[in-house]
Design a protein around this motif. Structure first.
Motif, short mmCIF file in Angstrom:
data_model
loop_
_atom_site.label_atom_id
_atom_site.label_comp_id
_atom_site.label_asym_id
_atom_site.label_seq_id
_atom_site.Cartn_x
_atom_site.Cartn_y
_atom_site.Cartn_z
N ALA A 1 0.84 -1.20 0.00
CA ALA A 1 0.00 0.00 0.00
C ALA A 1 0.87 1.25 0.00
N ASN A 2 1.89 1.23 0.85
CA ASN A 2 2.77 2.40 0.91
C ASN A 2 3.59 2.56 -0.36
N LYS A 3 3.95 1.45 -0.95
CA LYS A 3 4.72 1.51 -2.19
C LYS A 3 3.88 2.23 -3.26
N ALA A 4 2.61 1.88 -3.30
CA ALA A 4 1.72 2.52 -4.27
C ALA A 4 1.65 4.02 -4.00
N LYS A 5 1.53 4.36 -2.71
CA LYS A 5 1.48 5.79 -2.37
C LYS A 5 2.79 6.48 -2.73
N ALA A 6 3.89 5.80 -2.44
CA ALA A 6 5.21 6.39 -2.72
C ALA A 6 5.35 6.65 -4.21
N ASP A 7 4.95 5.68 -5.01
CA ASP A 7 5.08 5.85 -6.45
C ASP A 7 4.15 6.95 -6.96
N TRP A 8 3.01 7.08 -6.28
CA TRP A 8 2.09 8.16 -6.65
C TRP A 8 2.74 9.52 -6.39
N HIS A 9 3.44 9.61 -5.25
CA HIS A 9 4.14 10.87 -4.94
C HIS A 9 5.25 11.13 -5.96
N ILE A 10 5.99 10.09 -6.28
CA ILE A 10 7.12 10.25 -7.22
C ILE A 10 6.61 10.69 -8.58
N ALA A 11 5.45 10.16 -8.95
CA ALA A 11 4.91 10.47 -10.28
C ALA A 11 4.51 11.93 -10.41
N LYS A 12 4.45 12.63 -9.27
CA LYS A 12 4.08 14.05 -9.35
C LYS A 12 5.19 14.90 -9.96
N TYR A 13 6.39 14.36 -9.96
CA TYR A 13 7.53 15.16 -10.40
C TYR A 13 8.03 14.65 -11.75
N PRO A 14 8.70 15.52 -12.51
CA PRO A 14 9.19 15.09 -13.83
C PRO A 14 10.19 13.94 -13.68
N GLU A 15 10.36 13.21 -14.73
CA GLU A 15 11.29 12.09 -14.70
C GLU A 15 12.70 12.60 -14.36
N GLY A 16 13.40 11.85 -13.54
CA GLY A 16 14.73 12.25 -13.13
C GLY A 16 14.73 13.17 -11.94
#
Lengths: 669, 222
Positions: free
Chosen positions: B25-40
């Motif tokens: 569950a947290n991994k999904a949330k973490a990836d959701w947060h990461i996806a907010k920012y541009p690649e790299g």
């Protein structure tokens, strides 16, 4: 080009300049701690406050304020004076008054600026804060109570070194600079933070409590630990070199110096050869110069004499030996001790043609067989800048951590003849592509294939020669210019079976093929060469003689004598001159000036400081192929590559602690 | 300011937290947060990820949670960034706990407005219940921290306990809140003053009274 007025003086400044730079252009001194020309702007020390109109009626940090057209900048008003005094007073609130026991004393920015811009005294009478010492490795001594949080060290390790290991933890007055878990700073340039630190928070551990800056004699010299030829100042006290610090030279080392160049100087007083030694009954026994020369003369070498130059000898020494051999009728000269036999008929093909400053303009780079971080750490700093500007880097050879994104092409050298498509496309799209060939590639005979690849990738264009060879021996280019190369390399020398072999500080060569020769070691450290020699003639190290060095770009530089050689040791050229008398030949010079004149007459480029003109690249042989794999790089231990470093206790400690810490731990268990 | 320090790096700590990994569950949330920012630029997500990690540690230990060094290393690794940069962030912000805390992290504001409105009494009340600054109480329930302004000055004094603010406190009201928490109940968050809704003036408006019921044009009054 904005026009600004600084204290009533109107000047034009380049686009993008800051107010601080504008003031400097106008000749005004702006005090600063956190601002540094080669680092990003932090704006956190507030020492550079000036008054700027138009703008809010308060002092502004000039380092972080862009200069714009029509600005009126004042650096001499009461407001500025009071602001500086205020900032200084705040900085000194928590700064200990321990200048008498601080190693930075006498060369401390805070000390100098407190005198120039501070108030006479402090109004603060409460307790100062204290911060625990942080361990940062064998080179950096920390007294973190003195830290004023300029974050230059943090920015250096992140931006220049490319190893994020120093950081600022906590906040406000609890802020502390440290490495993660107080691990040692593991980088070849780590000690540069000592120069950057404006206070005594980061000082040199090996040099701790050794001397005060005003007691030291400063001598301009050249770093011989690698082939970059970094410009250094040797600080000596009496007969001892106390430390080496970098000099600013934007073409060579900018203002950095590798840890090895900086800290191997303590090796100059250890394991020194200070007496003449003769091998008698298997052991080296002290002897006199007469006995030694007589022993060489009795060997009656005649034409059968060879000279092998080591990695750190100066051109004068090599020329003196060459003159001696020429007078004897021999031309058995070699400098590539480890047996490399690349073609040297055209020196441009073995030169770093873009120059170090020029490589910063490259937009695609192929590195073949070079662990640049260890072979030339200061060049790696340049490559980091290139990559930051968007250049692509490909590396052929075993993997190493370049500190920037790079594509590894594997270890197989045959790739050089059939380069991958994406590399060819990337190079085709660029204007200034470059190739860097390292020692590992040269040793595998890949120079020809490298030239062919250079031809294919079109690295030579109008006004751009992108073919580079990166050596890592300070003597290499000078030696090649003086003809220290046989067609077959060391094998030719061995095949000639010389009666007398002169090893000029040659410690990396294999002495086994010379079992029947009389091996004369002329050098300064009791290292491998001296162990194998039959006669040891003590000579001077780079710090103890004037000399000319040529770096891997073909840049001719002069180093000056800082101290006298210990004991019976003599400057190398005088030994060779005396040897000429012993052998009954005439070399045609009786003084250093005459020697230099003769050398310059033969190789005029050595007489002029700066880049030697080595001509154009040879025509590439498109059929040249490289085979085999680069299994390893020639440098096995960055800290112990030369006899001075191997004798240095500091370098040994660095090697043990930073490179072999796992073995240490195992041994402890 | 609170005295902050990193928990020492011991073999026990490594053993306990060395295998830390985000739950699915947290991994999904973490990836959701990461996806907010541009690649790299994935490292921009370091703050929400540290928060997630702290909450997960909290769930595992039944406390508010904290950030052991191996967990920070995990986050650094997850975001492909140097550990020291993660530690810089974690040590900078007070919302990240660097040492273990109790189930309820009682953060009492001691800045001037709260102090003038009686935060000293709040501290003594907390201490009377066995809390000690920077320590976990014996029953494992409480950790007391003095913090700086939390922005609730109009309803001072206040405490923040885990994710909830409790404002307009007196010693009695605080005791009621803490008792409820200890009993496993969820007390009402926000102001504890009866009749007050949020941060409106207590005792009714004293200025702009005409504005309470309808929009009023004051310009004629000037």
């Amino acid at each position: 080009m904005p026009k600004v007025t600084v204290d009533g003086q109107e000047i034009e400044v380049p686009d993008g300049a800051t107010v601080l730079q504008a003031c400097e252009l106008a000749g005004k001194e702006i005090p600063r701690f956190c601002y540094h020309e080669r680092l990003s702007i932090a704006g956190n020390c507030r020492m550079c406050l000036v008054e700027v109109k138009p703008g809010p009626p308060k002092p502004q940090a000039s380092c972080a304020l862009p200069a714009t057209d029509g600005q009126e900048i004042r650096t001499d008003t009461q407001m500025v004076k009071t602001a500086r005094e205020g900032v200084m007073e705040f900085l000194l609130i928590n700064h200990p008054l321990d200048c008498p026991i601080c190693d930075q004393g006498g060369e401390c920015d805070l000390q100098d600026q407190a005198v120039a811009y501070g108030r006479g005294g402090s109004r603060y009478d409460m307790n100062k804060r204290a911060v625990t010492e942080k361990y940062m490795g064998p080179l950096i001594k920390t007294v973190m109570t003195r830290c004023i949080h300029c974050t230059r060290c943090v920015r250096f390790s992140e931006e220049i070194a490319g190893v994020d290991e120093i950081g600022a933890l906590y906040r406000g007055e609890d802020m502390q600079i440290t490495t993660y878990l107080e691990q040692a700073a593991e980088h070849e340039l780590s000690a540069n933070v000592i120069d950057l630190c404006p206070v005594g928070a980061l000082t040199s551990r090996p040099y701790a409590f050794e001397a005060r800056p005003w007691e030291l004699k400063k001598t301009l010299s050249i770093d011989v630990s690698d082939a970059v030829g970094a410009n250094i100042t040797l600080h000596s006290k009496g007969r001892e070199v106390m430390r080496a610090t970098p000099r600013i030279n934007d073409d060579v080392n900018e203002e950095w110096l590798s840890d090895k160049g900086r800290y191997m100087v303590d090796g100059l007083t250890k394991r020194r050869l200070d007496k003449v030694f003769l091998r008698k009954k298997g052991g080296l026994k002290p002897a006199t110069w007469e006995e030694a020369f007589k022993a060489i003369a009795t060997a009656k070498p005649g034409k059968s004499i060879a000279a092998v130059a080591g990695d750190m000898v100066d051109c004068e020494t090599m020329f003196a030996a060459k003159a001696l051999l020429k007078a004897s009728g021999s031309s058995l000269l070699e400098g590539r001790q480890t047996g490399m036999d690349y073609d040297v008929s055209n020196l441009a093909a073995v030169n770093f043609n873009t120059t170090f400053a020029g490589i910063e303009n490259a937009d695609a780079i192929l590195i073949v067989g070079s662990n640049i971080r260890w072979e030339a750490p200061l060049v790696n700093v340049r490559l980091r800048k290139v990559v930051k500007r968007g250049a692509k880097v490909y590396i052929l050879g075993p993997s190493w951590d370049p500190t920037y994104p790079a594509t590894f092409l594997g270890e197989d050298l045959s790739v050089l003849s059939k380069l991958p498509k994406d590399l060819i496309d990337a190079f085709k799209a660029t204007e200034r592509p470059a190739i860097i060939m390292g020692g590992a590639a040269l040793a595998k005979g890949a120079l020809g294939a490298g030239l062919a690849a250079a031809d294919k990738l079109k690295v030579v264009k109008d006004g751009w020669n992108g073919f580079n060879v990166l050596h890592f021996s300070a003597a290499r280019m000078g030696g090649l210019m003086l003809g220290y190369a046989q067609k077959g390399g060391m094998a030719d020398i061995a095949a000639a079976k010389p009666k007398v072999l002169l090893a000029l500080g040659a410690d990396e060569m294999d002495f086994e093929p010379f079992a029947d020769s009389l091996k004369v070691y002329i050098g300064h450290h009791g290292d491998k060469g001296a162990h194998a020699a039959d006669i040891v003639l003590p000579a001077a190290s780079f710090a103890e003689k004037d000399g000319t060095y040529v770096n891997t770009e073909g840049r001719v530089q002069f180093a000056e004598k800082a101290v006298f050689a210990p004991g019976d040791a003599r400057e190398d050229w005088t030994i060779l001159r005396a040897l000429a008398d012993a052998l009954g030949v005439s070399v045609g010079f009786d003084s250093f000036a005459e020697l230099q004149a003769a050398m310059i007459a033969e190789v005029p480029a050595l007489g002029e400081e700066g880049l030697a003109d080595l001509g154009a690249l040879p025509k590439a042989d498109s059929k040249a192929k490289a085979e085999g794999a680069i299994s390893a790089y020639p440098i096995k231990d960055f800290y112990l590559t030369n006899p001075i470093a191997r004798a240095s206790a500091v370098m040994q400690q660095c090697s043990a602690e930073l490179l072999h810490s796992d073995e240490l731990k195992e041994a402890a268990e | 300011m609170a005295d902050r320090h990193l928990a020492p790096d011991t073999p026990e700590l490594r053993e306990r937290w060395g295998n830390f990994a985000f739950t699915d569950a947290n991994k999904a949330k973490a990836d959701w947060h990461i996806a907010k920012y541009p690649e790299g630029r994935q490292k921009s997500a370091v703050m929400p990820l540290l928060d997630l990690a702290q909450r997960q540690v909290g769930e595992e230990t039944d406390t508010q949670g904290w950030l052991p060094l191996p967990v920070m290393e995990y986050v650094a690794d997850y975001l492909d960034m140097p550990v020291i940069r993660v530690v810089e962030v974690a040590t900078f912000y007070f919302m990240y706990n660097l040492v273990p805390v109790g189930k309820f992290h009682v953060q009492v504001c001691g800045t001037t407005p709260c102090m003038l409105r009686g935060s000293d009494d709040i501290f003594s009340a907390c201490k009377k219940r066995g809390m000690e600054k920077g320590k976990v109480s014996e029953d494992g329930l409480w950790t007391l921290t003095e913090v700086e302004c939390m922005g609730n000055c109009s309803t001072a004094p206040m405490v923040q306990i885990n994710d909830g603010n409790y404002e307009d406190l007196t010693v009695e009201r605080l005791d009621a809140v803490l008792d409820a928490l200890a009993a496993g109940e969820q007390p009402k968050e926000g102001t504890q003053e009866p009749g007050r809704r949020t941060s409106e003036p207590s005792g009714g408006p004293s200025t702009l009274k005409e504005m309470v019921t309808e929009n009023h044009d004051y310009r004629g009054d000037w």
